[in-house]
Design a protein around this motif. Structure first.
Motif, short mmCIF file in Angstrom:
data_model
loop_
_atom_site.label_atom_id
_atom_site.label_comp_id
_atom_site.label_asym_id
_atom_site.label_seq_id
_atom_site.Cartn_x
_atom_site.Cartn_y
_atom_site.Cartn_z
N HIS A 102 -3.41 5.51 1.81
CA HIS A 102 -3.05 6.81 1.23
C HIS A 102 -2.54 6.63 -0.20
CE1 HIS A 102 -3.54 8.79 5.10
NE2 HIS A 102 -2.84 7.81 5.65
N ASP A 103 -2.87 7.60 -1.05
CA ASP A 103 -2.39 7.52 -2.43
C ASP A 103 -1.10 8.32 -2.65
OD1 ASP A 103 -3.54 10.00 -2.13
OD2 ASP A 103 -4.76 9.91 -3.96
N ALA A 104 -0.67 9.06 -1.60
CA ALA A 104 0.54 9.86 -1.74
C ALA A 104 1.02 10.32 -0.36
CB ALA A 104 0.28 11.07 -2.62
N PHE A 105 2.28 10.75 -0.32
CA PHE A 105 2.88 11.24 0.93
C PHE A 105 3.61 12.55 0.65
CE2 PHE A 105 2.37 6.70 1.41
CZ PHE A 105 1.85 6.58 2.70
N ALA A 106 3.45 13.49 1.58
CA ALA A 106 4.05 14.81 1.45
C ALA A 106 5.20 14.98 2.45
CB ALA A 106 3.01 15.89 1.70
N PHE A 107 6.20 15.72 2.03
CA PHE A 107 7.37 16.02 2.85
C PHE A 107 7.44 17.53 3.10
CE2 PHE A 107 8.19 12.35 0.24
CZ PHE A 107 8.89 11.47 1.04
N ARG A 108 7.96 17.89 4.26
CA ARG A 108 8.35 19.28 4.44
C ARG A 108 9.61 19.53 3.58
NH1 ARG A 108 7.74 17.67 10.05
NH2 ARG A 108 9.99 17.36 10.01
N ARG A 109 9.78 20.74 3.08
CA ARG A 109 10.95 21.01 2.27
C ARG A 109 11.75 22.16 2.86
NH1 ARG A 109 10.71 22.07 -4.20
NH2 ARG A 109 9.30 23.73 -3.49
N LEU A 131 6.01 11.45 -3.07
CA LEU A 131 5.90 9.99 -3.12
C LEU A 131 4.44 9.65 -3.38
CD1 LEU A 131 7.14 7.15 -2.70
CD2 LEU A 131 6.70 7.43 -0.24
N TYR A 132 4.17 8.94 -4.48
CA TYR A 132 2.77 8.73 -4.86
C TYR A 132 2.58 7.41 -5.62
CZ TYR A 132 4.60 10.74 -9.19
OH TYR A 132 5.36 11.01 -10.30
N ASN A 133 1.36 6.92 -5.56
CA ASN A 133 0.96 5.69 -6.25
C ASN A 133 0.56 6.05 -7.68
OD1 ASN A 133 -0.60 3.50 -7.28
ND2 ASN A 133 -1.05 2.81 -5.20
N LYS A 134 1.31 5.58 -8.67
CA LYS A 134 1.07 5.99 -10.05
C LYS A 134 -0.26 5.49 -10.60
CE LYS A 134 3.35 2.14 -12.48
NZ LYS A 134 4.44 1.75 -13.39
N HIS A 145 4.46 25.29 -11.99
CA HIS A 145 3.95 25.13 -10.64
C HIS A 145 3.09 23.87 -10.49
CE1 HIS A 145 5.52 29.09 -10.24
NE2 HIS A 145 4.54 29.69 -10.87
N ALA A 146 3.56 22.76 -11.03
CA ALA A 146 2.78 21.52 -10.99
C ALA A 146 2.86 20.88 -9.61
CB ALA A 146 3.30 20.54 -12.04
N ALA A 147 1.77 20.23 -9.22
CA ALA A 147 1.72 19.49 -7.96
C ALA A 147 1.00 18.18 -8.20
CB ALA A 147 0.99 20.31 -6.89
N VAL A 148 1.28 17.19 -7.36
CA VAL A 148 0.60 15.90 -7.44
C VAL A 148 -0.85 16.08 -6.99
CG1 VAL A 148 0.53 13.53 -6.57
CG2 VAL A 148 2.73 14.60 -7.09
N GLN A 149 -1.78 15.56 -7.79
CA GLN A 149 -3.21 15.73 -7.53
C GLN A 149 -3.76 14.55 -6.72
OE1 GLN A 149 -4.73 18.83 -8.93
NE2 GLN A 149 -2.52 18.97 -8.68
N ALA A 150 -3.30 14.42 -5.48
CA ALA A 150 -3.69 13.30 -4.63
C ALA A 150 -5.03 13.56 -3.94
CB ALA A 150 -2.61 13.03 -3.60
N GLN A 151 -5.77 12.48 -3.70
CA GLN A 151 -7.06 12.57 -3.02
C GLN A 151 -6.95 12.31 -1.52
OE1 GLN A 151 -9.91 13.57 -4.66
NE2 GLN A 151 -8.42 13.92 -6.30
N SER A 152 -5.99 11.46 -1.12
CA SER A 152 -5.86 11.15 0.31
C SER A 152 -4.38 11.09 0.72
CB SER A 152 -6.53 9.80 0.62
OG SER A 152 -5.97 8.77 -0.18
N PRO A 153 -3.69 12.21 0.61
CA PRO A 153 -2.26 12.23 0.97
C PRO A 153 -2.06 12.28 2.48
CG PRO A 153 -2.94 14.42 0.34
CD PRO A 153 -4.15 13.52 0.12
#
Length: 260
Positions: A102-109, A131-134, A145-153
């Protein structure tokens, strides 16, 4: 190893608890400060954080500033009013970041007003990638409203805690968060235009979406209040846009170079 990144502007009330939270899982902390006039920088430095001074560039752009200063491959970005829950700390520590696909991980907020966790109106689970791989991804370089543009979170089974507003008053008028004016300026600059019905229609639509479709009615007074605040913000956004169109004096006095 993980680098924690926090963007700040006059966050002396929040920065210590935020950094303390990140230090449970991060080997270094970078604070990108937007020229704070309070004790934010002094507090951050006293806690061992590296402070980068950068005038605010907009949400996603600002969050990406700290990446070039990070010594670690993995980045964990929090806002100053966010904390890792105990479950999130355990979950992060259990991850095998060296071999994950995975290139990133998402959390509930969990979003709060005061100490009250708001579970309706679309405020929970409110998944966000932090949490993401730079080397593989980062926040989109946009100003709001920016978000991480992950391909396989991957979604983690744990929460971030977000102390969004100290009270209901802040929900309607939190300092430094004049979203409606900012949004109206951006829309005007992009050539978007409103008519006499736009404020009412968009305000009503925002209320219905939050209160009915996002089940705010299940949240009692807080659900109603959040829905009303969304309606007011949407109404004001289009009312201000309309004002720019119909009042040359207001338009002349507005500084469009200071959207951020």
């Amino acid at each position: 190893m993980i680098t924690g990144i926090v963007i700040t502007l006059n966050e002396e009330k929040n920065i210590k608890d935020c950094i303390d939270s990140l230090q449970n899982v991060c080997s270094e902390i970078i604070v990108v400060d937007s020229l704070s006039s309070d004790n934010t920088v002094k507090l951050a430095e006293s806690l061992g954080a590296i402070v980068i001074h950068q005038e605010y560039l907009g949400d996603g752009i600002q969050k990406n500033v700290g990446i070039s200063y990070a010594n670690n491959l993995w980045i964990l970005t929090l806002d100053a009013d966010e904390r890792l829950s105990k479950e999130a700390i355990r979950e992060i520590k259990s991850l095998d970041l060296a071999s994950t696909t995975h290139d990133a991980f998402a959390f509930r907020r969990r979003n709060h007003i005061g100490s009250r966790w708001i579970k309706h109106c679309g405020w929970y689970p409110d998944y966000c990638i932090r949490l993401y791989n730079k080397a593989k991804t980062r926040f989109a370089d946009v100003k709001q409203h920016a978000a991480v543009q992950a391909q396989s979170p991957k979604q983690l089974n744990c929460d971030l805690i977000h102390y969004s507003f100290e009270n209901i008053g802040q929900l309607f008028a939190k300092p430094e968060r004049n979203f409606s004016s900012r949004a109206a300026k951006i829309m005007y600059q992009k050539g978007k235009r409103a008519n006499a019905f736009s404020p009412f229609v968009h305000g009503l639509n925002a209320f219905i979406r939050k209160y009915i479709f996002k089940r705010g009615f299940l949240g009692g007074v807080d659900g109603l209040t959040v829905s009303l605040s969304s309606a007011v913000n949407s109404y004001l956004k289009y009312a201000k846009l309309l004002e720019f169109q119909r009042d040359p004096k207001v338009l002349e006095n507005e500084d469009f170079n200071k959207v951020w």
